[in-house]
Design a protein around this motif. Sequence first.
Motif, PDB file in Angstrom:
ATOM      1  N   VAL A 177       0.848  -1.207   0.000  1.00 21.75           N
ATOM      2  CA  VAL A 177       0.000   0.000   0.000  1.00 21.75           C
ATOM      3  C   VAL A 177       0.880   1.252   0.000  1.00 21.75           C
ATOM      4  O   VAL A 177       0.619   2.221  -0.726  1.00 21.75           O
ATOM      5  N   ASP A 178       1.944   1.245   0.814  1.00 21.25           N
ATOM      6  CA  ASP A 178       2.856   2.397   0.870  1.00 21.25           C
ATOM      7  C   ASP A 178       3.473   2.677  -0.500  1.00 21.25           C
ATOM      8  O   ASP A 178       3.674   3.830  -0.886  1.00 21.25           O
ATOM      9  N   ILE A 179       3.794   1.597  -1.225  1.00 19.16           N
ATOM     10  CA  ILE A 179       4.346   1.765  -2.584  1.00 19.16           C
ATOM     11  C   ILE A 179       3.307   2.414  -3.490  1.00 19.16           C
ATOM     12  O   ILE A 179       3.604   3.356  -4.238  1.00 19.16           O
ATOM     13  N   ASP A 180       2.071   1.898  -3.430  1.00 21.26           N
ATOM     14  CA  ASP A 180       1.010   2.459  -4.279  1.00 21.26           C
ATOM     15  C   ASP A 180       0.784   3.944  -3.971  1.00 21.26           C
ATOM     16  O   ASP A 180       0.595   4.761  -4.875  1.00 21.26           O
ATOM     17  N   ILE A 181       0.826   4.300  -2.666  1.00 17.84           N
ATOM     18  CA  ILE A 181       0.647   5.705  -2.296  1.00 17.84           C
ATOM     19  C   ILE A 181       1.794   6.542  -2.842  1.00 17.84           C
ATOM     20  O   ILE A 181       1.585   7.629  -3.397  1.00 17.84           O
ATOM     21  N   SER A 182       3.026   6.033  -2.711  1.00 15.17           N
ATOM     22  CA  SER A 182       4.193   6.781  -3.185  1.00 15.17           C
ATOM     23  C   SER A 182       4.159   6.998  -4.689  1.00 15.17           C
ATOM     24  O   SER A 182       4.702   7.976  -5.191  1.00 15.17           O
ATOM     25  N   LYS A 183       3.512   6.082  -5.406  1.00 19.16           N
ATOM     26  CA  LYS A 183       3.427   6.217  -6.868  1.00 19.16           C
ATOM     27  C   LYS A 183       2.116   6.857  -7.314  1.00 19.16           C
ATOM     28  O   LYS A 183       1.840   6.946  -8.510  1.00 19.16           O
ATOM     29  N   GLY A 184       1.289   7.277  -6.345  1.00 17.72           N
ATOM     30  CA  GLY A 184       0.039   7.949  -6.703  1.00 17.72           C
ATOM     31  C   GLY A 184      -1.055   7.012  -7.150  1.00 17.72           C
ATOM     32  O   GLY A 184      -2.062   7.460  -7.704  1.00 17.72           O
TER      33      GLY A 184
END
Length: 695
Positions: free
Chosen positions: A350-357
């Motif tokens: 989830v953190d990755i998805d947030i960081s990539k928008g």
Amino acid sequence: MAYLKQKVNCLTTIAANQCRKQAFQEADVSFTLISKLLALNSITLPDREICVATLNRMASLVRIDDCDTIEGLDELATMWATQLDDKILLAHCLDCRAELSMSRGDRFGAEIHYRNAMQLKTDIAGENSQIVAQSCDQISLARYNTDDGLGAIPYLKKQASILRRLSGHQENNIALAKCYYVLGMVLNVNSEKTEALSILQKSLQIYTTLGYATSIQAANVLRFIAFTHFRLNQFVESIVAFKKVLNIKIDKLGMYHEEIAEIYDGLGSAYKKIRKYDLAVKAFQQRLEIEERLHGRLNNSVAAVVNSIGECNILQRKFDEAKTKLNQAIRLRGIFADMLDVSRSQEAIVDIDISKGRYESAKDLLFRCLNIRMRTLGEDDEGYGNMQHKFAKVYAYLGEIPEAIDMAKNCSILIRIAKEESDPLGVADTYDYYGSLLFRNGSYSEAKEQFNLAMTMRFAVNKLHKHTVNDSIETLHNSIPLSAVKSYNHYGALHYASGEINECFDMLNKSYQFQKYKLGEHHLLVAVAELTLGIMYMLHGKYDDALLTLNKSLMTHCIVIGEQTLPVVACYHNIGYVLQQQGQIDQAIQAFQIGSKIEKDVLREDIINPISINLLNFNEITAENPVPSEMYEIFISILLKRLKDKTTEEGMENAIIYQDIAYYRMLQSEYYEVEQMYKKYHPLKLSALNAIKSV
């Protein structure tokens, strides 16, 4: 009779030696011979040697778990010791009875016997004798695994006090070192970490003085010292201790041992805390190699290490590698995996998805994680509250503010229940974020309620003094945490929204002065506070004050992080805009051109890809005093409202606002949002700058 006693004594000595060598079966044979010898000679009268032999036999039988025989011998030995009126033998009987209780898991019964034995020993030898110290050790052992060992602490302290008086003999010194080690562990478990560290260091000092600095015992103490430093957030000291432990343990145990894996995990976690991500990954990889050698690949231990490497990859901005590792961790856990562990890996994705928008993807995955956590631990779990906080942020990024507010509200309730006593500052942060969302939604009175709750939590940290935001900075700065600046910022923003401009700037000035007192003049957060104050002066049209404050911020930024950085560009462009509003067009153009040149040098014509690398280096500077979470959300809300109220999307002011939002997003490590702001800011700035030049 004399010959018989001699034979009994000889057999007793043999049996005692067998006990010392852990040969309990052979010892029992010897004691059986003694019993038969006594029976054949019809000796029934109490005799001290016979009683001692019987007690020694009991001690060996405890270890081979022959409980029926032990109980019979216990009654016989106690009867004899009573007839002999021998308190030492009676104490010995009670100790043996306690050992029997311990072997059956009856720690409460064992403690009673040990305490009665200690009273007898005190009557005989005095309070500060070695046999009383031995009883303290036995009682603490009985109490160690009950009530988190809290009841063991007074007995361990008493044992240490006696052994200190008896120090001088090497055996007593080693016993004291062991006592300090156990006491340090128990104190640590009971959250007395500072005292635990001091006690553990005393233990290590004794081993070092006795010449055992590289012994396994000293390494065990060092290992606990390392973990205690870690729990006290003393990460550099923790790393030093972990490295010393590794040198000793690898030499004694070899590389492929469970303890070595655990130490590498602690070392990796400490490196991660000080943002040395390459070294953290290296330590985790060492642990991974050991775990795979010991347990194979398909198990939770290996999966946990792979997950840790993936989390470090996220912080290194290596998102593709991170996602590969995290998915690998989920697969490695196998079909019988603990779903909670799977949820943790998914939460990192989830953190990755947030960081990539990829906010919609993050939202879907968070729903799954929330369901797993709710089914596994229930809604009252602290982790469930933390996940709701992350959910609120995703909703906020998507512009779904009512949904974000609902999530933040639930989160604040759960976190307060779980952490009000243990982490009041963490609870204050949740109130603040909930309040900032209410502020963004225009619900100022409700926002104020949450900010009041957060302020109360922060200002109550020092229980010796009652403080408020109206106290002088000189009074506050030593006793209130750095995150208290959020309370000043939030009250300032509320005054701004209510049109109380003088009160607004009073609070923002306090925020600035507070950070200067805490951190010194030359610190990144002080530079940010100066820039924030300048921006707020600028928004309200106080251009003289804005120019003075922005120039101070420019100088502080240049000293702290250097001139060739994006924050310095933001300073120059804000200064340029203020000069433009004052009618000083030539100076304004000059400021814009200096900022644009630095920006071009930093980004090399590419306004998107290199930003993440720049920001990663930028945030290293805040490692020692990290930016408090969501520190600048309130100012982002003010700037977004300013954009919303504008009648046109063109102009330099809009460009500057987008850049300032990007600046605050930088500080909060929200890299995707930074890039989105830069996409809007860059063309607006070029268009506006060309318009100024043409005029």
